[in-house]
Motif scaffolding. Structure first.
Motif, PDB file in Angstrom:
ATOM      1  N   TYR A   2       0.848  -1.191   0.000  1.00 19.56           N
ATOM      2  CA  TYR A   2       0.000   0.000   0.000  1.00 19.56           C
ATOM      3  C   TYR A   2       0.887   1.246   0.000  1.00 19.56           C
ATOM      4  O   TYR A   2       1.831   1.337   0.778  1.00 19.56           O
ATOM      5  CB  TYR A   2      -0.908   0.013   1.233  1.00 19.56           C
ATOM      6  N   LYS A  13      -5.029   9.562  -1.789  1.00 19.54           N
ATOM      7  CA  LYS A  13      -5.425   8.246  -2.292  1.00 19.54           C
ATOM      8  C   LYS A  13      -4.441   7.197  -1.779  1.00 19.54           C
ATOM      9  O   LYS A  13      -3.318   7.516  -1.389  1.00 19.54           O
ATOM     10  CB  LYS A  13      -5.421   8.228  -3.833  1.00 19.54           C
ATOM     11  N   LEU A  15      -2.735   3.592  -3.056  1.00 19.53           N
ATOM     12  CA  LEU A  15      -2.508   2.647  -4.143  1.00 19.53           C
ATOM     13  C   LEU A  15      -2.262   1.273  -3.534  1.00 19.53           C
ATOM     14  O   LEU A  15      -1.428   1.112  -2.647  1.00 19.53           O
ATOM     15  CB  LEU A  15      -1.303   3.063  -4.985  1.00 19.53           C
ATOM     16  N   GLU A  28      -5.274  -1.435  -7.465  1.00 14.87           N
ATOM     17  CA  GLU A  28      -6.491  -0.736  -7.050  1.00 14.87           C
ATOM     18  C   GLU A  28      -6.109   0.589  -6.400  1.00 14.87           C
ATOM     19  O   GLU A  28      -4.979   0.760  -5.929  1.00 14.87           O
ATOM     20  CB  GLU A  28      -7.298  -1.574  -6.062  1.00 14.87           C
ATOM     21  N   VAL A  29      -7.053   1.500  -6.373  1.00 16.92           N
ATOM     22  CA  VAL A  29      -6.812   2.794  -5.731  1.00 16.92           C
ATOM     23  C   VAL A  29      -8.009   3.139  -4.848  1.00 16.92           C
ATOM     24  O   VAL A  29      -9.166   2.891  -5.206  1.00 16.92           O
ATOM     25  CB  VAL A  29      -6.571   3.910  -6.774  1.00 16.92           C
ATOM     26  N   TYR A  30      -7.721   3.654  -3.672  1.00 15.99           N
ATOM     27  CA  TYR A  30      -8.758   4.096  -2.734  1.00 15.99           C
ATOM     28  C   TYR A  30      -8.738   5.610  -2.669  1.00 15.99           C
ATOM     29  O   TYR A  30      -7.679   6.228  -2.501  1.00 15.99           O
ATOM     30  CB  TYR A  30      -8.508   3.516  -1.344  1.00 15.99           C
ATOM     31  N   CYS A  31      -9.900   6.234  -2.787  1.00 10.93           N
ATOM     32  CA  CYS A  31     -10.028   7.694  -2.708  1.00 10.93           C
ATOM     33  C   CYS A  31     -10.654   8.070  -1.369  1.00 10.93           C
ATOM     34  O   CYS A  31     -11.757   7.603  -1.037  1.00 10.93           O
ATOM     35  CB  CYS A  31     -10.887   8.222  -3.850  1.00 10.93           C
ATOM     36  N   TRP A  37     -13.064   2.085  -3.252  1.00 11.61           N
ATOM     37  CA  TRP A  37     -11.967   1.405  -3.930  1.00 11.61           C
ATOM     38  C   TRP A  37     -12.347   1.211  -5.388  1.00 11.61           C
ATOM     39  O   TRP A  37     -13.488   0.906  -5.703  1.00 11.61           O
ATOM     40  CB  TRP A  37     -11.693   0.039  -3.297  1.00 11.61           C
ATOM     41  N   PHE A  81      -0.578   9.910  -9.184  1.00  6.57           N
ATOM     42  CA  PHE A  81      -1.866   9.791  -8.500  1.00  6.57           C
ATOM     43  C   PHE A  81      -2.933  10.694  -9.102  1.00  6.57           C
ATOM     44  O   PHE A  81      -4.102  10.575  -8.756  1.00  6.57           O
ATOM     45  CB  PHE A  81      -1.705  10.098  -7.006  1.00  6.57           C
ATOM     46  N   GLU A  84      -3.569   8.496 -12.358  1.00  6.57           N
ATOM     47  CA  GLU A  84      -3.714   7.106 -11.907  1.00  6.57           C
ATOM     48  C   GLU A  84      -3.129   6.142 -12.938  1.00  6.57           C
ATOM     49  O   GLU A  84      -3.706   5.122 -13.278  1.00  6.57           O
ATOM     50  CB  GLU A  84      -5.179   6.778 -11.601  1.00  6.57           C
TER      51      GLU A  84
END
Length: 233
Positions: A2, A13, A15, A28-31, A37, A81, A84
């Protein structure tokens, strides 16, 4: 793994990815702003596990790895980022020994990347600093060169044989480099070594390591600078 970053709008974010057979997959990416996700439609990226170099700079993440097409060609990749996406293979400073560019380390300092090139083959250490760094562009300037014969004259006994500069930082204004390591002696002292121009050298004993087995590990030193960007959660 991560990695934390942020885009041009200061939206933080995370990653997320796995490394399988030296390839970055399952990206995957979390905002934070949307609390969601998302799976990214990004092809596998080749990554040399032995480098273990992931550096955060200006919200993006950079890592050093050989080119998938030619493992002899090392380069720098960036995960942007904002878009992305992974950027192209960026050049590293030229190797000072033909065909040998295996031992490197990268840190961030004052919104720059600082690369240490350490080759026992020709007994030399070089440090380079970026003069410009973007996801698709990097320019380097040599900051410092150290000859291993100079190191041999500084350290007591045969300690230079064990010297492993994996935890370090620079003072660009004073033009000094500070290395952290553990002496392989009976007491296993944690040491800081300050090396500068014109033969300047100073060693600082940080105290004995709490456990003797620490001698087989590197001291991990991190510089923390509070960010002006506030995380919105």
């Amino acid at each position: 793994m991560y990695l934390l970053g942020y885009d041009n709008n200061n939206h933080h974010k995370i990653l997320s990815f796995s490394i399988v057979d030296s390839n970055i997959k399952d990206i995957e990416v979390y905002c934070f702003s949307s609390d969601t996700w998302r799976v990214l439609d990004v092809g596998p990226m080749y990554c040399n596990l032995y480098s273990k170099i992931f550096v955060s700079l200006k919200g993006n993440t950079y890592f050093c790895s050989p080119d998938h097409a030619s493992e002899e060609k090392n380069g720098l990749f960036c995960f942007d980022f904002t878009t992305e996406r992974f950027g192209p293979l960026l050049p590293l400073p030229p190797p000072f020994h033909s065909g040998y560019y295996k031992v490197t380390d990268i840190i961030s300092s004052n919104e720059k990347l600082v690369l240490l090139h350490n080759a026992y083959v020709c007994e030399k250490v070089e440090i380079w600093i970026t003069t410009k760094i973007e996801p698709n562009l990097v320019l380097w300037n040599k900051f410092w060169t150290l000859d291993w014969y100079f190191i041999k004259g500084l350290f007591p006994d045969d300690y230079w044989l064990y010297f492993d500069c994996r935890s370090w930082f620079i003072d660009e204004e004073k033009k000094v480099v500070v290395f952290f390591d553990i002496t392989p002696k009976t007491c296993f002292f944690q040491m800081a070594y300050i090396i500068g121009e014109d033969g300047y050298f100073r060693s600082v004993n940080l105290g004995a390591a709490p456990y003797p087995e620490w001698v087989y590990h590197n001291i991990e030193y991190y510089i923390y600078v509070p960010s002006l960007v506030q995380v919105q959660v």
